[in-house]
Design a protein around this motif. Structure first.
Motif, mmCIF file in Angstrom:
data_model
loop_
_atom_site.group_PDB
_atom_site.id
_atom_site.type_symbol
_atom_site.label_atom_id
_atom_site.label_comp_id
_atom_site.label_asym_id
_atom_site.label_seq_id
_atom_site.Cartn_x
_atom_site.Cartn_y
_atom_site.Cartn_z
ATOM 1 N N LEU A 182 1.323 120.934 12.807
ATOM 2 C CA LEU A 182 -0.033 120.612 12.310
ATOM 3 C C LEU A 182 0.010 119.428 11.340
ATOM 4 C CD1 LEU A 182 -1.379 124.251 11.810
ATOM 5 C CD2 LEU A 182 -1.633 122.757 13.807
ATOM 6 N N HIS A 183 1.130 119.311 10.598
ATOM 7 C CA HIS A 183 1.298 118.126 9.730
ATOM 8 C C HIS A 183 1.307 116.881 10.611
ATOM 9 C CE1 HIS A 183 3.412 120.350 6.179
ATOM 10 N NE2 HIS A 183 3.161 121.271 7.080
ATOM 11 N N LEU A 184 2.088 116.948 11.702
ATOM 12 C CA LEU A 184 2.305 115.771 12.552
ATOM 13 C C LEU A 184 1.041 115.431 13.336
ATOM 14 C CD1 LEU A 184 5.933 116.535 13.829
ATOM 15 C CD2 LEU A 184 5.186 115.319 11.773
ATOM 16 N N LYS A 185 0.362 116.465 13.810
ATOM 17 C CA LYS A 185 -0.880 116.244 14.579
ATOM 18 C C LYS A 185 -1.917 115.543 13.681
ATOM 19 C CE LYS A 185 -4.512 119.062 16.644
ATOM 20 N NZ LYS A 185 -5.056 120.336 16.162
ATOM 21 N N GLY A 186 -2.012 116.007 12.449
ATOM 22 C CA GLY A 186 -2.969 115.407 11.506
ATOM 23 C C GLY A 186 -2.613 113.971 11.175
ATOM 24 N N LEU A 187 -1.325 113.726 10.992
ATOM 25 C CA LEU A 187 -0.877 112.360 10.650
ATOM 26 C C LEU A 187 -1.148 111.407 11.825
ATOM 27 C CD1 LEU A 187 0.267 111.391 8.035
ATOM 28 C CD2 LEU A 187 2.574 111.830 8.870
ATOM 29 N N ALA A 188 -0.958 111.941 13.034
ATOM 30 C CA ALA A 188 -1.239 111.126 14.243
ATOM 31 C C ALA A 188 -2.732 110.829 14.316
ATOM 32 C CB ALA A 188 -0.774 111.872 15.487
ATOM 33 N N GLN A 189 -3.551 111.805 13.917
ATOM 34 C CA GLN A 189 -5.007 111.585 13.941
ATOM 35 C C GLN A 189 -5.427 110.555 12.899
ATOM 36 O OE1 GLN A 189 -6.116 116.050 14.102
ATOM 37 N NE2 GLN A 189 -7.888 114.982 14.933
ATOM 38 N N LEU A 190 -4.571 110.340 11.895
ATOM 39 C CA LEU A 190 -4.860 109.279 10.908
ATOM 40 C C LEU A 190 -4.332 107.935 11.391
ATOM 41 C CD1 LEU A 190 -4.119 111.044 7.466
ATOM 42 C CD2 LEU A 190 -6.329 110.718 8.597
ATOM 43 N N GLY A 191 -3.782 107.943 12.628
ATOM 44 C CA GLY A 191 -3.356 106.667 13.202
ATOM 45 C C GLY A 191 -1.872 106.398 13.136
ATOM 46 N N ALA A 192 -1.098 107.345 12.640
ATOM 47 C CA ALA A 192 0.358 107.114 12.583
ATOM 48 C C ALA A 192 0.954 107.310 13.974
ATOM 49 C CB ALA A 192 0.995 108.103 11.609
ATOM 50 N N SER A 193 1.976 106.470 14.283
ATOM 51 C CA SER A 193 2.713 106.756 15.519
ATOM 52 C C SER A 193 3.841 107.702 15.125
ATOM 53 C CB SER A 193 3.266 105.472 16.130
ATOM 54 O OG SER A 193 4.502 105.171 15.517
ATOM 55 N N ILE A 194 4.011 108.747 15.909
ATOM 56 C CA ILE A 194 4.971 109.804 15.563
ATOM 57 C C ILE A 194 5.983 109.935 16.704
ATOM 58 C CG2 ILE A 194 5.227 112.260 15.033
ATOM 59 C CD1 ILE A 194 3.388 111.222 12.978
ATOM 60 N N GLU A 195 7.279 109.866 16.358
ATOM 61 C CA GLU A 195 8.312 110.136 17.369
ATOM 62 C C GLU A 195 9.292 111.142 16.789
ATOM 63 O OE1 GLU A 195 8.582 105.615 19.148
ATOM 64 O OE2 GLU A 195 10.386 106.881 19.154
ATOM 65 N N LEU A 196 9.859 111.952 17.671
ATOM 66 C CA LEU A 196 10.886 112.902 17.239
ATOM 67 C C LEU A 196 12.201 112.454 17.854
ATOM 68 C CD1 LEU A 196 9.055 116.365 17.625
ATOM 69 C CD2 LEU A 196 9.138 114.821 15.655
ATOM 70 N N ASN A 197 13.146 112.065 17.031
ATOM 71 C CA ASN A 197 14.464 111.615 17.536
ATOM 72 C C ASN A 197 15.589 112.226 16.715
ATOM 73 O OD1 ASN A 197 13.604 109.795 19.576
ATOM 74 N ND2 ASN A 197 12.885 108.393 17.951
ATOM 75 N N HIS A 198 16.529 112.840 17.414
ATOM 76 C CA HIS A 198 17.746 113.368 16.771
ATOM 77 C C HIS A 198 17.440 114.269 15.574
ATOM 78 C CE1 HIS A 198 19.573 110.382 19.307
ATOM 79 N NE2 HIS A 198 18.950 109.395 18.681
ATOM 80 N N GLY A 199 16.410 115.088 15.694
ATOM 81 C CA GLY A 199 16.103 116.044 14.630
ATOM 82 C C GLY A 199 15.315 115.439 13.489
ATOM 83 N N TYR A 200 14.852 114.202 13.701
ATOM 84 C CA TYR A 200 14.061 113.525 12.666
ATOM 85 C C TYR A 200 12.667 113.215 13.197
ATOM 86 C CZ TYR A 200 17.890 112.766 9.358
ATOM 87 O OH TYR A 200 18.898 112.947 8.438
ATOM 88 N N VAL A 201 11.698 113.236 12.261
ATOM 89 C CA VAL A 201 10.363 112.717 12.555
ATOM 90 C C VAL A 201 10.372 111.251 12.144
ATOM 91 C CG1 VAL A 201 7.915 112.834 11.962
ATOM 92 C CG2 VAL A 201 9.293 114.924 11.931
#
Ligand code: EPZ
Length: 418
Positions: A125-144
């Motif tokens: 829900l943190h990530l979904k909200g941040l994406a809705q604020l326009g952030a590009s979000i990727e998950l790589n090697h256990g990192y956001v």
């Protein structure tokens, strides 16, 4: 590693002063990242989790000085946008740096916190909200890996009223362009405390404490001097301890308004409770402890962080009680340890059915998570004999010198090396 040794059977008497709230201090210290210049925070509890967040913030480039319960943080030198696994794994609330880093440095690389003893605790829900604020979000090697030139306000609905999710997005939105609305937001006092400090820094946040919060983004924030609100869970823990031991304890420097759910339930158990200003006096009932059912809910419901402590009280109450845990999927780890001390508890799904027994019996027990450790100390206070609670590093994450505070109330309790 340390253990705590408790000899049961003593009634607690006297006064105990409540410290600053861990769950307010953590997001508030992180909010220092949002402004250049020195912030001064008073009444910061001296806890392992606070040390963890301080090391993370200095890793990111902030300058930190501590003196007693005062912490000064200057994030003018903020230069590193990475929160590494070895820091985040020690304290999952480190994910709170995500929003502020994207807002200030336009990017963040934060280790996924992973699960913990009480549940999976995802941050979707943190990530979904941040994406809705326009952030590009990727998950790589256990990192956001999150990035945005400048976050843009949006209308965000939380599937669950997540506490740190609300805090993360409130901080991110404070510096976004335009207005953000958080719907089904969490209403905990710690969120109100954070919003009040952000507004003191120049943010424009309205509606906090309700489930719809609006944040009008501004271009910059300035540093502040502020004090951390009292810890309602520490206060609740001592209130239960007084009732449990048939004592007479006055909890001072607390915020009774933050404890209405706990006060309500304790009164039904027969506690004699009087509230005066910033103090709550809890006298144990002379006619034993009545059983009462409890369901943990988001604030202002009964707090999940008080569930384990209240279960100890119900384990020596008259009759049957049912405690339902609706927030976390695995927050009954303390039950097996309490059963080793003679408690009669059956778990069925997310509910525990407790049949009160006349008295618990002391035993060596193992702490597994922060609030479960507190419940084992309480059980030791009420048990016949001497209880040893092992792995109390869990306890030190969230309670400042708890054994000293209990000893000052007359408990026979001491810390020793394993
Ligand atoms: C905060 O944790 C507290 N921690 C917890 O206190 C507290 O128990 C909890 O709120 C509930 O009140 C701090 O404030 C540092 P949530 P948080 O996000 O924010 C699910 C203590 O002992 N969820 O409100 O992590 C989650 O799995 C600690 O001091 C998602 O599914 O809790 C849980 O079931 C323990 N996705 C529920 O929501 C998400 O993105 C509530 O979690 C976020 C949460």
């Amino acid at each position: 590693m340390d253990k705590i040794i408790v000899e049961g059977g003593r009634s607690l008497k006297g006064e105990v002063k409540i410290g600053g709230a861990k769950n307010a201090a953590l997001p508030i210290l992180v909010s220092s990242l949002l402004a250049d210049g020195e912030n001064t925070y008073h009444n910061v509890p001296k806890l392992q989790d606070i040390e963890s967040v301080k090391s993370l913030l200095s890793h990111l480039g902030a300058k930190i000085e501590s003196e007693g319960n005062t912490v000064r943080i200057d994030a003018s030198g903020l230069c590193n946008s990475e929160a590494p696994y070895d820091l985040v794994r020690k304290m999952r609330a480190s994910v709170l740096v995500l929003g502020p880093l994207v807002a200030r440095l336009k990017k963040a690389r934060v280790s996924l916190p992973g699960g913990c003893a009480i549940g999976a605790r995802p941050i979707n829900l943190h990530l979904k909200g941040l994406a809705q604020l326009g952030a590009s979000i990727e998950l790589n090697h256990g990192y956001v890996e999150a990035s945005a030139e400048r976050l843009k306000g949006n209308d965000i609905y939380f599937d669950i009223p997540t506490v740190t999710g609300t805090e993360n997005l409130m901080m991110a939105a404070a510096l976004a362009e335009g207005v953000t609305t958080l719907r089904n937001a969490a209403r905990e006092p710690e969120i109100v405390a954070l919003a009040n400090i952000l507004n003191k820094m120049g943010a424009k946040i309205k509606g906090v404490g309700n489930s719809v919060i609006t944040i009008e983004g501004v271009s910059a924030l300035h540093p502040v001097t502020a004090s951390i609100i009292p810890d309602r869970i520490e206060a609740g823990t001592f209130m239960v301890a007084s009732m449990l031991t048939g004592g007479d304890v006055t909890i001072t420097d607390c915020e009774p308004d933050h404890l209405r759910g706990v006060i309500n339930k304790l009164k039904i158990t027969g506690a004699d409770i009087s509230v005066e200003g910033k103090s709550i006096r809890v006298k144990g009932g002379q006619n034993g402890i009545e059983s009462v059912d409890v369901k943990t809910l988001p604030y202002p419901g009964f707090p999940t962080d008080m569930q384990a402590q209240f279960m100890v009280l119900m384990s020596v109450a008259k009759g049957l009680s049912i405690i339902s845990e609706t927030i976390f999927e695995n927050r009954f780890i303390h039950v097996s340890e309490l059963k080793r001390m003679g408690a009669d508890i059956i778990i069925s799904g997310n509910s525990a059915v407790i049949k009160g027994v006349p008295m618990l019996s002391a035993a060596p027990v193992m702490a597994t998570d922060l609030r479960a450790s507190a419940s084992l100390i309480l059980a030791g206070l009420a048990a016949r004999g001497t209880t040893e609670v092992h792995r109390v590093y869990h306890l030190d994450r969230g309670y400042e010198a708890i054994e000293k505070k209990f000893a000052a109330l007359g408990a026979a309790i001491r810390r020793a090396k394993e």
